[in-house]
Design a protein around this motif. Structure first.
Motif, PDB file in Angstrom:
ATOM      1  N   THR A   1       0.368  -1.060   0.439  1.00 16.15           N
ATOM      2  CA  THR A   1      -0.363   0.375   0.076  1.00 16.15           C
ATOM      3  C   THR A   1       0.868   0.878   0.231  1.00 16.15           C
ATOM      4  OG1 THR A   1      -1.564  -1.005   1.733  1.00 16.15           O
ATOM      5  CG2 THR A   1      -2.214   0.733   1.271  1.00 16.15           C
ATOM      6  N   CYS A   2       1.982   1.445   1.649  1.00 16.77           N
ATOM      7  CA  CYS A   2       2.585   2.497   0.606  1.00 16.77           C
ATOM      8  C   CYS A   2       3.247   2.369  -0.171  1.00 16.77           C
ATOM      9  CB  CYS A   2       3.788   2.246   2.309  1.00 16.77           C
ATOM     10  SG  CYS A   2       3.908   2.686   3.339  1.00 16.77           S
ATOM     11  N   ALA A   3       3.598   1.337  -1.086  1.00 11.43           N
ATOM     12  CA  ALA A   3       4.503   2.103  -2.043  1.00 11.43           C
ATOM     13  C   ALA A   3       3.107   2.217  -3.288  1.00 11.43           C
ATOM     14  CB  ALA A   3       4.945   0.188  -2.951  1.00 11.43           C
ATOM     15  N   ILE A   4       2.157   1.955  -3.281  1.00  7.88           N
ATOM     16  CA  ILE A   4       1.686   2.096  -4.463  1.00  7.88           C
ATOM     17  C   ILE A   4       1.641   3.836  -4.461  1.00  7.88           C
ATOM     18  CG2 ILE A   4      -0.757   2.413  -5.242  1.00  7.88           C
ATOM     19  CD1 ILE A   4      -0.748  -0.364  -4.763  1.00  7.88           C
ATOM     20  N   LEU A   5       1.655   4.204  -2.735  1.00  9.69           N
ATOM     21  CA  LEU A   5       1.146   5.732  -2.637  1.00  9.69           C
ATOM     22  C   LEU A   5       1.944   6.478  -2.851  1.00  9.69           C
ATOM     23  CD1 LEU A   5      -1.118   4.898   0.965  1.00  9.69           C
ATOM     24  CD2 LEU A   5      -2.045   5.917  -1.078  1.00  9.69           C
ATOM     25  N   CYS A   6       3.278   5.810  -2.774  1.00 13.54           N
ATOM     26  CA  CYS A   6       4.546   6.680  -3.073  1.00 13.54           C
ATOM     27  C   CYS A   6       4.861   7.043  -4.669  1.00 13.54           C
ATOM     28  CB  CYS A   6       5.742   6.211  -2.266  1.00 13.54           C
ATOM     29  SG  CYS A   6       5.686   6.119  -0.547  1.00 13.54           S
ATOM     30  N   HIS A   7       3.951   5.546  -5.112  1.00  9.00           N
ATOM     31  CA  HIS A   7       3.934   5.767  -6.434  1.00  9.00           C
ATOM     32  C   HIS A   7       3.227   6.813  -6.999  1.00  9.00           C
ATOM     33  CE1 HIS A   7       4.940   2.977  -9.407  1.00  9.00           C
ATOM     34  NE2 HIS A   7       5.769   4.086 -10.358  1.00  9.00           N
ATOM     35  N   ILE A   8       2.704   6.887  -6.526  1.00  2.93           N
ATOM     36  CA  ILE A   8       1.534   7.887  -7.574  1.00  2.93           C
ATOM     37  C   ILE A   8       2.169   9.357  -7.118  1.00  2.93           C
ATOM     38  CG2 ILE A   8      -1.200   8.854  -6.990  1.00  2.93           C
ATOM     39  CD1 ILE A   8      -1.891   5.878  -6.006  1.00  2.93           C
TER      40      ILE A   8
ATOM     41  N   ASP B   1      -4.691   6.631 -13.112  1.00  3.54           N
ATOM     42  CA  ASP B   1      -5.055   4.835 -13.157  1.00  3.54           C
ATOM     43  C   ASP B   1      -4.333   4.285 -12.289  1.00  3.54           C
ATOM     44  OD1 ASP B   1      -5.505   5.789 -15.724  1.00  3.54           O
ATOM     45  OD2 ASP B   1      -3.839   5.314 -16.967  1.00  3.54           O
ATOM     46  N   LEU B   2      -2.903   4.134 -11.872  1.00  4.12           N
ATOM     47  CA  LEU B   2      -2.726   3.639 -10.794  1.00  4.12           C
ATOM     48  C   LEU B   2      -3.777   3.451  -9.850  1.00  4.12           C
ATOM     49  CD1 LEU B   2      -0.284   2.147 -10.025  1.00  4.12           C
ATOM     50  CD2 LEU B   2       0.872   3.608  -9.052  1.00  4.12           C
ATOM     51  N   MET B   3      -3.467   5.198  -8.662  1.00  8.54           N
ATOM     52  CA  MET B   3      -4.943   4.684  -8.014  1.00  8.54           C
ATOM     53  C   MET B   3      -5.989   4.287  -7.785  1.00  8.54           C
ATOM     54  SD  MET B   3      -5.562   6.461  -5.386  1.00  8.54           S
ATOM     55  CE  MET B   3      -4.976   7.985  -4.571  1.00  8.54           C
ATOM     56  N   LEU B   4      -7.103   4.223  -9.835  1.00  4.37           N
ATOM     57  CA  LEU B   4      -7.942   3.547  -9.380  1.00  4.37           C
ATOM     58  C   LEU B   4      -7.883   1.652  -9.303  1.00  4.37           C
ATOM     59  CD1 LEU B   4      -9.260   5.704 -12.408  1.00  4.37           C
ATOM     60  CD2 LEU B   4     -10.052   5.526 -10.092  1.00  4.37           C
ATOM     61  N   MET B   5      -7.384   1.704 -10.072  1.00  3.65           N
ATOM     62  CA  MET B   5      -6.330   0.282  -9.945  1.00  3.65           C
ATOM     63  C   MET B   5      -6.428   0.020  -8.838  1.00  3.65           C
ATOM     64  SD  MET B   5      -4.171  -0.421 -13.426  1.00  3.65           S
ATOM     65  CE  MET B   5      -2.857   0.213 -13.343  1.00  3.65           C
ATOM     66  N   SER B   6      -5.762   0.622  -7.992  1.00  6.62           N
ATOM     67  CA  SER B   6      -5.283  -0.315  -6.630  1.00  6.62           C
ATOM     68  C   SER B   6      -6.160  -0.110  -5.727  1.00  6.62           C
ATOM     69  CB  SER B   6      -3.866   0.763  -5.754  1.00  6.62           C
ATOM     70  OG  SER B   6      -4.618   2.054  -5.747  1.00  6.62           O
ATOM     71  N   HIS B   7      -7.609   0.364  -5.860  1.00  9.33           N
ATOM     72  CA  HIS B   7      -8.892   0.329  -5.112  1.00  9.33           C
ATOM     73  C   HIS B   7      -8.285   1.255  -3.872  1.00  9.33           C
ATOM     74  CE1 HIS B   7     -11.246  -0.947  -8.261  1.00  9.33           C
ATOM     75  NE2 HIS B   7     -10.365  -1.998  -8.221  1.00  9.33           N
ATOM     76  N   LEU B   8      -7.804   2.023  -3.896  1.00 13.48           N
ATOM     77  CA  LEU B   8      -7.476   2.220  -2.244  1.00 13.48           C
ATOM     78  C   LEU B   8      -8.820   3.185  -1.827  1.00 13.48           C
ATOM     79  CD1 LEU B   8      -3.543   2.907  -2.437  1.00 13.48           C
ATOM     80  CD2 LEU B   8      -4.392   1.964  -0.686  1.00 13.48           C
ATOM     81  N   GLN B   9      -8.939   4.325  -2.637  1.00 14.42           N
ATOM     82  CA  GLN B   9     -10.308   4.702  -2.087  1.00 14.42           C
ATOM     83  C   GLN B   9     -11.152   3.638  -1.434  1.00 14.42           C
ATOM     84  OE1 GLN B   9      -9.799   6.291  -5.673  1.00 14.42           O
ATOM     85  NE2 GLN B   9     -10.635   8.025  -5.287  1.00 14.42           N
ATOM     86  N   ASP B  10     -11.403   3.054  -2.421  1.00 15.55           N
ATOM     87  CA  ASP B  10     -11.752   1.900  -1.195  1.00 15.55           C
ATOM     88  C   ASP B  10     -12.105   2.143   0.065  1.00 15.55           C
ATOM     89  OD1 ASP B  10     -13.680   2.504  -3.156  1.00 15.55           O
ATOM     90  OD2 ASP B  10     -12.783   0.141  -3.805  1.00 15.55           O
TER      91      ASP B  10
END
Lengths: 341, 936
Positions: free
Chosen positions: B576-583, B597-606
């Protein structure tokens, strides 16, 4: 200008004739031109927008006619001088005026208004106290906006004896008002106004009118913008909202009341049944309990505000009606003129 | 016993005279030499392992108990027994390792027997005074209970008390021989060994007492010991009959003591002997030193280690791995204890490291010590909130650097937290070193410390800048660790270190890459080319500037590291941290589409609300950065949506971890505040809040103003942005409108201008000197952003203008509009067409004349007002009806009527709203009917 004043005074006299039939110690009000000018000046100098200016009227009563011969303004209130003593100021003013040989009898007060919104609790309270102290007191309402549009609007109001009764008793519950049988129409009575000038001034007026250019008169045909109507509607809407709220409040109140009545009724019935049973068994009946303690009646909402709102709404409607009828008249006239040409 | 003591006493007195000792030293009897060596054992004492120390404590206590037993002092016995139990508990871990010491069991057994015996003896009991009787019963109960835990051992002992007897015999014999014979040779190595450890304890003790009177700084422990000794002495000397037994006891104790010692001691006795011979020569010096220090040194209470600090090892002790390790463990024992001087401990470790290095004990031990140094550096601050002092921090960095140096140099060192203490291999041998410890954890901890330091430094001071310079070093260390672990570590470890690396990279804007891509954009337009050339340029730049730390594009690095984590990580948090940092990194470098796209694909918002607060803070930071990125790209709506959550709460500062809100101060207690403080992001990573707010407000303005103009009279108009409206209201409430000062005032003023369709004024409010310096200059591509902004303002102003003033026009030429808003004809055309299609503007385009013909179907404001009023009146009537219904007592009746009448009318009204013309006629009818019903 003078002619206009003359005409409005006539019209106001005509309009007020309906209210004049009411039995009151004052049947007619005669205002000096000086007073009118002073009020107008006061507003122009101190009041802007929705701000309200107030002042004291001085004069004397002759038979059933109230003559207002002079006035003086109240200073504008600000938060800074909270310790300003109004009564003191009034007494000082009046004493000073007496020194210069001006009528110094307090006969009422005047107030400016914003699109005819003056029917309020504050006005009611202060007029009540005036009328309570000096029976002949009137309140003069000056509408600067209408005046600016070309017709002087100056109206004199008094509280009806009925309302005076109610205010004295301070009973604003629905029952109290019902008993008094008072509606918004019977709250204020309008007293006809006559503006009187000295002959010299009248002569001057005639002369001035002769000299004035025609251009000034075109204003009369001006269709005032919809802005005025909008503002009125806006204010009307606000009042209607308030009214709705009050009605809802009243609605809940009456529903609660009826619910409680029902409960009370049930309770009494049960008690009766029980007593009957006991009697048949030869036991002593249950002791009487204080029912009013058991069922506290809900607090009735005060109705005076609603009444005032209704009065205000009525006032707005009158205003709008007047305004539109004038405009319509002008339109018809214009059409006729066009057709004639 | 007493004799022994007398001897040693005299010896110690003698030892103060130098000549005698030097004389005696070479040819002294064993006894003498033994005693002599004892004398200087006070230096040696340090080397005693924790085990020895503990056991000594125990034996001392046991001895006192036995004494008390003899004089039937039950209260003393009880007291001592309690102490013994406590001491035994303290030495639990040692006992676990070594097994319960036999002497302990013996005491327990003897004591129980003794007590039982006393208990039986009714006569004696009667004679006892009250205190003693009471103590006896308590003690008896206690020991019964206590002995239950050692039942088997005691039983074994009782079965075979022989053993101890034997030992006693054995013990006595060498003692005799030692004292009788002068020749060293006769002493068996065994007996020598046995004797030797006994000596230090006693002799040192004795010495202490001898000079202890002057030595005020002697620790409480020792005081206690001394206290224990003196009564025993007197006791033994007074009662001659007891003497033998006493001696026997003593022996017993020593033997058991020795036995354990022997098992542990790996040293060869021969070595010791040789050492011993050298010693006396050095003694003189040491004595002097000791005396000097004894006189001057002030030591904290309860820190025996510190006292002996300067003398790590007895001079001449052969320093080998085992010794050093033992020493290390000994120092470690004090760790975490109350009253331990942590600074001194660190010093000790350093000294130990130096010694180890000096003696070439191999890298294994050095690594081990380094681990411990770093650990104790971390330990230095007792509470979690405090941060390292600069010098400590420097030391820590140095240490880790050195450690990494060693690790890099020597490929044969294995480190890991799962290597057990026993299976460590520290000695130099053919086998690779195995050291327990985790370098990754140390580095992670270091990173955290760095964050803590940054959090606790005033961000506007020079100090902060200085501290920030260390970031490079920290990054360097992380980098080195990364290369190290890439070769040796497990995937999990690699993931962790990658995350560290990412954490140090994601928030930094890569100016080099930016410049490079700018330069290349001119040459090649297509992105692929750009990518390729980036690679090329990367190589070039690598060649060009090898000295530079970052030859690689941070984007490429981020990509590589993150992708590895995506693929390999099994803990959700790191990913999760890696994705967020990447974004965040994407967003920072204006790669909007990748970031989105990364944000949407990761479904982190949910599911981000389930994450822990630091991750949520990171998420918030990412969203904000995403929003700002969208703004730069001209995606106003996206920008607004991304920022809405953060801004609408009004707690942006808190949500981004950039400070605490004052108003919450009362709500949270000190503990919570501390926790929250720890979550704060260091200043250099902050996102400018004013920039954030400005971006949000400007986005809101660009969306809201045309919307407001389009729905001016709509009663059910919703707000796009509450905050923006709030700002507008604040602006309206100002009694006196001066020229705008703050950023907000600028935006409000611009909004007002935009409302009138005056784009020029709006533009001048949004983009001017003040705003540039406050906000816009913070963007990397200022010029582009400004151009975008101007364009947006023009377009939205045009829309607003059309909405607001369409009722004034019959038709308007597009050429005029294009001139007014300085937009090209096609743009104007497209905007108007869009508005017509969306039914926002009731108009049509007249192609040949290029004009917009207004249809004039929208109601005027007055009409709108009237409609509103009618609606309200409808409500009023409805309410009124209810009241009247209630009065008449028809319950439920009005509901039916409402459904037929009032509500239906309302519905029809709502339907009507879709087309205005219909509405007007339709509603008026309804309204009148309504009124007719209600009022009249």
């Amino acid at each position: 200008m003078a002619s206009r004043k003359e005409s409005t005074s006539v019209s106001s006299t005509a309009m007020a004739s309906t209210g004049g039939t009411l039995d009151s110690p004052v049947k007619q009000i005669q205002i000096e031109g000086l007073v009118v000018l002073k009020i107008i000046k006061h507003y122009q100098e101190e009041g802007q927008g929705s701000e309200v200016v107030q002042g004291v009227l001085l004069g004397l009563v002759v038979d059933d006619r109230l003559e207002i011969t002079n006035c003086f303004p109240f200073p504008q209130h600000t938060e800074d001088d909270a310790d300003f003593d109004e009564v003191q100021y009034q007494m000082e003013m009046m004493r000073s005026l007496r020194h210069v040989n001006i009528d110094h009898l307090h006969v009422g007060w005047y107030q400016s208004t914003y699109y005819g919104s003056f029917v309020s609790r504050a006005l009611l309270d202060s007029q009540f106290s005036y009328q309570h102290a000096i029976e002949e007191s009137v309140v003069l309402i000056y509408d600067p906006i209408k005046t600016a549009q070309g017709s002087l609007s100056l109206k004199a109001y008094r509280l009806t004896p009925k309302l005076m009764e109610i205010c004295k008793e301070k009973d604003f519950t629905p029952e109290g008002l019902k008993k008094a049988n008072i509606g918004f129409e019977q709250m204020f009575e309008e007293v006809p106004i006559v503006i009187k000038n000295s002959h010299l001034i009248n002569v001057l007026m005639w002369e001035l009118e002769d000299k004035s250019t025609v251009a000034d008169k075109h204003e009369l045909l001006n269709l005032s913008s919809s802005n005025h109507l909008e503002k009125s509607l806006q204010l009307l809407m606000d009042r209607v909202d308030d009214m709705s709220q009050d009605i809802v409040k009243y609605n809940t109140y009456s529903r609660n009341l009826s619910k409680q009545q029902q409960q009370k009724h049930q309770y009494l019935q049960r008690r009766q049944q029980e007593n009957a049973q006991r009697q048949s068994r030869g036991e002593p009946p249950l002791p009487e309990e204080d029912i009013s303690k058991l069922f506290k009646p809900p607090q009735p909402p005060p109705r005076m505000d609603t009444l005032l709102i209704a009065g205000q709404i009525n006032n707005y409607c009158q205003n709008v009606k007047e305004f539109t009828s004038q405009n319509l008249g002008k339109l018809f006239m214009a059409e006729a003129l066009q057709g004639h040409n | 016993m007493s004799r022994f003591f007398a001897r040693s006493d005299s010896e110690s007195e003698e030892s103060s005279s130098d000549d005698e000792i030097t004389d005696k030293a070479p040819g002294a009897t064993f006894k003498q030499s033994l005693l002599l060596s004892d004398d200087e054992e006070d230096t040696k004492r340090v080397v005693r392992s924790a085990k020895d120390k503990r056991f000594e404590e125990l034996t001392n206590l046991i001895k006192t108990i036995r004494n008390a037993m003899k004089i039937r002092d039950m209260s003393k016995c009880l007291e001592e027994f309690e102490q013994l139990c406590r001491a035994f508990l303290k030495s639990k871990n040692i006992v676990d390792k070594e097994g319960i010491p036999p002497f302990y069991i013996r005491l327990l057994a003897d004591l129980e027997d003794y007590l039982n015996q006393l208990w039986e003896d009714k006569e004696g009991k009667k004679k006892m005074n009250k205190n003693n009787a009471k103590a006896l019963s308590t003690l008896r109960q206690k020991i019964r209970k206590y002995n239950r835990d050692f039942e088997s051992e005691i039983a074994a002992y009782k079965e075979n008390p022989q053993e101890s007897a034997d030992e006693e015999e054995e013990e006595k014999e060498p003692e005799d021989s030692g004292s009788s014979s002068d020749s060293e040779g006769e002493v068996s190595s065994k007996s020598f060994l046995k004797k030797k450890p006994e000596a230090p304890s006693e002799a040192t003790k004795f010495l202490k007492t001898a000079k202890g009177s002057g030595d005020e700084s002697s620790s409480s422990d020792e005081d206690d010991d001394d206290g224990d000794w003196s009564p025993s002495d007197t006791g033994s000397s007074s009662e001659t009959s007891d003497k033998e037994e006493e001696n026997a006891l003593k022996r017993k104790r020593l033997v058991t003591f020795l036995k354990v010692q022997r098992a542990q001691d790996t040293e060869k006795p021969g070595v010791r002997k040789e050492e011993r011979k050298k010693k006396p020569k050095q003694k003189e010096q040491i004595e002097e030193e000791a005396e000097e220090e004894g006189g001057w040194e002030k030591v904290n209470r309860g820190v025996p280690l510190v006292k002996e600090k300067p003398k790590m090892f007895a001079k001449g002790t052969e320093i080998n791995t085992a010794v050093v390790v033992k020493k290390l463990n000994e120092i470690l024992q004090a760790r975490g204890k109350k009253g331990t001087d942590r600074a001194a401990q660190i010093e000790l470790f350093h000294a130990l490291a130096a010694i180890a290095a000096e003696n070439n004990l191999g890298q294994g031990i050095l690594v081990k010590i380094k681990f411990n140094i770093i650990a104790s550096l971390y330990d230095y601050n007792p509470n979690l909130a405090a941060f390292m002092k600069p010098d400590m921090w420097k030391k820590c960095l140095d240490c880790i650097d050195e450690l990494l140096d060693i690790l890099f140099e020597h490929n044969n060192i294995f480190i890991g937290e799962n290597i057990a203490e026993d299976s460590e291999n520290l000695a130099v041998s053919d086998q690779p070193f195995r050291v327990r410890g985790c370098i990754l954890t140390l580095v992670e901890r270091m990173d955290e410390e760095f964050t803590k330091i940054m959090q606790n430094t005033d961000p506007h001071s020079q100090e902060y800048v200085d501290n920030l310079k260390d970031e490079g070093r920290v990054c360097g260390i992380v980098d080195r660790l990364l290369t190290y672990l890439e070769n040796k570590g497990s995937t999990e470890e690699i993931c962790r270190v990658y995350l560290r690396r990412i954490m140090h990279t994601y928030y930094k804007f890569d100016y080099k890459a930016h410049r490079r891509s700018l330069g290349l954009q001119g040459e090649t337009k297509s992105e692929q080319d750009q990518e390729e050339s980036k690679e090329e340029s990367k190589e070039e730049s690598k060649e060009e500037s090898k000295g530079e730390s970052e030859g690689e594009d941070s984007a490429v690095i981020m990509d590589r590291l993150c992708k590895f984590i995506y693929a390999k990580d099994r803990t959700d948090r790191i990913r999760t941290c890696a994705i967020l940092c990447h974004i965040y990194h994407h967003a920072l470098h204006s790669r909007w589409y990748q970031a989105r796209d990364l944000m949407l694909m990761s479904h982190l918002q949910d599911n981000i609300q389930h994450a822990d607060p630091p991750v949520q803070i990171l998420y918030n930071r990412t969203m904000v950065q995403l929003g700002i990125c969208a703004f730069r790209q001209g995606m106003i709506k996206d920008a607004h949506n991304a920022l809405l959550d953060i801004q609408s709460s009004g707690r942006a500062k808190e949500l981004l971890g950039q400070g605490l809100l004052m108003r919450n101060m009362q709500e949270r207690n000190a503990e919570q505040e501390k926790i929250e403080k720890r979550r704060q992001v260091p200043f250099h990573m902050h996102i400018n809040l004013e920039l954030l707010e400005c971006v949000y407000l400007v986005s809101a303005m660009l969306l809201e103003i045309p919307y407001m103009a389009a729905h001016e009279f709509d009663a059910r108009r919703r707000m796009i942005s509450k905050q923006f409206h709030h700002q507008l209201r604040v602006g309206e409430r100002q009694p006196l409108l001066g020229p705008p000062e703050s950023m907000r005032e600028h935006v409000v003023a611009a909004s007002k201008a935009m409302k009138m369709g005056d784009w020029r004024t709006c533009h001048s409010f949004i983009i001017n000197e003040k705003m540039n310096s406050k906000v816009w200059d913070l963007f990397p591509e200022i010029q582009r952003v400004r151009e975008m902004l101007v364009r947006k303002i023009q377009e939205e102003s045009l829309r607003t203008y059309l909405f607001t003033y369409s009722s004034v026009y019959d038709s308007i030429s597009m050429a005029t509009l294009s001139e007014m808003f300085e937009l090209e004809m096609p743009t104007v055309h497209s905007i108007i067409s869009k508005m017509i299609i969306n039914e926002e503007l009731m108009a049509s385009l007249d192609q040949p004349t290029q004009t917009v013909m207004m249809h004039r179907t929208e109601p005027t404001s007055l009409q709108n007002m009237a409609l509103k009023l009618a609606e309200k009146l409808g409500n009023l009537v409805e309410n009124n009806e209810r009241v009247s219904d209630l009065k008449q007592g028809i319950y439920g009746g009005y509901f039916n009527r409402d459904q037929k009448g009032g509500y239906q009318q309302k519905q029809s009204y709502q339907r009507d709203q879709k087309s205005y013309q219909q509405k007007q006629s339709g509603y008026q009818r309804g309204g009148y009917r309504n009124q007719n019903q209600g009022n009249y």
